[in-house]
Design an enzyme around this catalytic site. Structure first.
Site, PDB file in Angstrom:
ATOM      1  N   ASP A   9       0.886  -1.164   0.000  1.00 35.79           N
ATOM      2  CA  ASP A   9       0.000   0.000   0.000  1.00 35.79           C
ATOM      3  C   ASP A   9       0.924   1.214   0.000  1.00 35.79           C
ATOM      4  O   ASP A   9       1.572   1.508   0.999  1.00 35.79           O
ATOM      5  CB  ASP A   9      -0.877  -0.040   1.259  1.00 35.79           C
ATOM      6  N   LYS A  70       2.809  11.216  -3.489  1.00 33.71           N
ATOM      7  CA  LYS A  70       1.782  10.529  -4.281  1.00 33.71           C
ATOM      8  C   LYS A  70       0.899  11.524  -5.045  1.00 33.71           C
ATOM      9  O   LYS A  70       0.409  11.231  -6.126  1.00 33.71           O
ATOM     10  CB  LYS A  70       0.928   9.685  -3.331  1.00 33.71           C
ATOM     11  N   ASP A 169     -12.812   5.701   2.844  1.00 35.46           N
ATOM     12  CA  ASP A 169     -11.371   5.691   3.124  1.00 35.46           C
ATOM     13  C   ASP A 169     -10.886   7.103   3.442  1.00 35.46           C
ATOM     14  O   ASP A 169     -10.729   7.927   2.538  1.00 35.46           O
ATOM     15  CB  ASP A 169     -10.652   5.114   1.887  1.00 35.46           C
TER      16      ASP A 169
END
Ligand code: AMP
Length: 579
Positions: A9, A70, A169
């Site tokens: 992840d 990211k 999430d």
């Protein structure tokens, strides 16, 4: 052994690596820590830092540290770290290389293949950049899977019947919500929505600003520019936030924070969960709006969702669970560590590709909600036995949670505490499992704060304590068989209620007490619709009133099937009005 494929992840804030061994998913820890902060930096001596050490230097040496890379993946951007430029792929590769090394250390040989998770909304360019980062790190990315897919795999791999799941999430820096369909280990993402700049970091920032205001007002100090003191405040803020997930108040203390006019400043500040919840309310509302957009994208409404899965550390915030319960009418799942769930799913997918067998990921959770009763509201009316959940169904055991209550009368010297097991908003419809009175309270005006703590262990022993905040005086009881299903007399009560459903003699006939989940949801929806009446057009109101009448007729006849269509239509109108 060399066929092992690792699951990764690669998160905005944190990253993890996992493998499946002997059918079980293992998150691999590095020096005892399963979570690697997604920070990369250059240290004092020019050495490369990854994870915790890079994170620690971020506030003091931002020019030598990179975080949240990211967000730049797939862009033609460069970041500067200690005067040198790097592509987002290179920075991500540093994190991947570190995760690869952690896994290699654990298995004792080199590894070359990985499954990496990416957000469902990632474009081709972003996915390509992730694949390149893997290559730079010496990893063949055998598959990239969507993060909600990974999470849904963890919860749904062993289920044969089709289920629609909502994956909520909320991490440190991003929020994603997806609607997925799961059947026989195959996950299909039906729709996704989210906000790339919303997460626990924003919650921390609210607390930081609260502390800054306090320092300004109490000590006349501006903290901006005091790098080290600021770093301590940021850490204290996050720490306070974490504790507020389990406790109703926290004390924020930082001694010798800085010097001002020759005197040392000590920070001492109490923060109540309710104050904190007000600070973050707009963010939570934004996640709910996004949730409805995702549902709309999948052409579904809340009633079509079978399960909600909580992913990301910030979903441990109690008011998020409560909001989802209010919106959907059932408890979300959070039993698999929300920080590790995506990495576990990645490892499961990796094992499937490698042809390994996997056991389902099982943990001990409480099958019931535990709470107390308090003066509150039921169906919009004041009611003395409103159920206040404290430990929620599906919480991982052992679990300890506290909640604050206030006395209602001036000079109130005693409070009777009743503990119930169940899910009904009316405490009297739940099972009372214990009761005690805390006496000799201080002779003070109404509003005396009593903190109630419930502590449930793996053996189902529930320890309950009530503590007067001002004096520290405490009284407690232990309930030995809190998880066992029904005691004989409770069984009789339950039997009566069920018989009531079928109109049998001697049964409890109070309609509210034997109502189904669909009926309860319909009643909630009516309340919500009525609360909007003042703000809607006459035409919308007329439509809503018609639907409410149809729903009421369905409720009276006890026919749940008749509720479905008008409930859906009313839900749609409310959604449209609120969006
Ligand atoms: P993730 O990106 O999924 O690892 O989530 C990290 C975020 O979760 C950070 O903002 C953490 O502060 C937050 N977090 C972790 N544990 C808790 C907790 N117990 N209560 C509230 N937020 C938490």
């Amino acid at each position: 052994m060399s066929d092992i494929i690792i699951g990764i992840d690669l998160g905005t804030t944190n990253s993890e690596v996992a493998i499946v061994e002997n059918g079980k998913v293992t998150i691999i820890a590095d020096a005892g820590k399963k979570i690697l902060p997604s920070f990369v930096g250059i240290g004092d001596g020019g050495e490369i830092l990854v994870g915790e050490t890079a994170r620690n230097q971020y506030l003091v040496y931002p020019e030598r540290t990179v975080k949240s890379i990211k967000r730049l993946m797939g862009q033609d951007a460069q970041v500067v770290m200690a005067d040198r430029q790097y592509s987002p792929q290179e920075i991500s590769a540093v994190i991947l290389k570190r995760l690869k090394a952690i896994a290699e250390d654990y298995v004792g040989h080199s590894l070359s293949k990985a499954v990496i998770t990416v957000p469902a909304y990632f474009s081709d360019a972003q996915r390509q950049a992730t694949r390149e980062a893997g290559e730079i790190a010496g990893l063949e990315v055998v598959r990239m899977i969507n993060e909600p897919t990974a999470a849904a795999l963890v919860y749904g791999a062993g289920q044969s019947e089709a289920k629609r799941m909502l994956v909520y999430d909320l991490g440190g820096g991003t929020f994603d919500v997806s609607v997925v369909n799961v059947q026989a280990g195959v996950v299909e993402v039906l729709s996704s929505h989210g906000d790339n700049h919303l997460g626990g970091d924003d919650f921390d920032q609210q607390i930081v600003e609260h502390i800054q205001n306090h320092l300004r007002e109490q000590h006349g100090v501006e903290i901006e520019g005091h790098g080290k003191a600021m770093a301590r405040i940021v850490r204290a803020a996050e720490n306070a936030k974490l504790r507020l997930s389990d406790e109703p108040f926290v004390q924020i203390e930082e001694e010798y924070l800085l010097e001002h006019g020759g005197t040392p400043i000590h920070l001492t500040l109490e923060l109540a969960r309710s104050t904190y919840e007000d600070m973050i309310a707009d963010y939570i509302n934004a996640t709910m709006d996004a949730t409805h957009i995702a549902l709309k994208g999948a052409k579904l409404t809340a009633t079509d969702i079978d399960e909600i899965i909580l992913v990301g550390g910030s979903t441990r915030t109690p008011c998020i669970r409560e909001r989802l319960f209010d919106e959907f009418g059932f408890e979300p799942h959070g039993e698999v560590d929300p920080d590790l769930c995506v990495a576990m799913g990645a490892a499961m997918q990796a094992a499937m590709i490698a042809g390994q067998s996997i056991d389902t990921v099982l943990v001990d959770v409480t099958p019931y909600t535990y709470g107390t009763s308090a003066l509150g509201y039921l169906d919009g009316m004041p009611y003395p036995y409103q159920f206040v959940p404290i430990i929620h169904k599906n919480s991982v055991l052992p679990v300890r949670k506290s909640e604050a209550f206030m006395t209602h009368q001036d000079g109130q010297r005693a409070v009777n505490v009743r503990i119930y097991q169940g899910e009904d908003p009316d405490a009297l419809n739940n099972i009372e499992i214990g009761e005690f009175t805390i006496e000799d309270l201080l002779d003070v005006p109404a509003g005396n704060i009593i903190t109630l703590t419930l502590d449930l262990d793996l053996n189902g022993i529930l320890h309950v304590s009530a503590r007067e905040k001002a004096s520290g005086m405490e009284k407690s009881i232990t309930i030995n068989n809190a998880i066992s299903r029904f005691a004989p007399e409770e069984l009789a009560g339950a039997k009566r209620r069920i018989e009531g459903l079928f109109g049998e003699e001697g049964a409890e006939t109070d309609a509210d007490r034997s109502e189904s989940a669909a009926a309860a949801e319909a009643r909630n929806l009516i309340k919500k619709a009525e609360s909007l009446f003042d703000t809607v057009s006459a035409e919308d109101k007329e439509d809503m009133v018609d639907l409410i009448e149809t729903i009421m007729a369905g409720l009276e006849s006890g026919n749940d099937a008749a509720l479905r269509e008008p409930v859906e239509r009313l839900n749609d109108i409310i959604y449209y009005l609120e969006s």
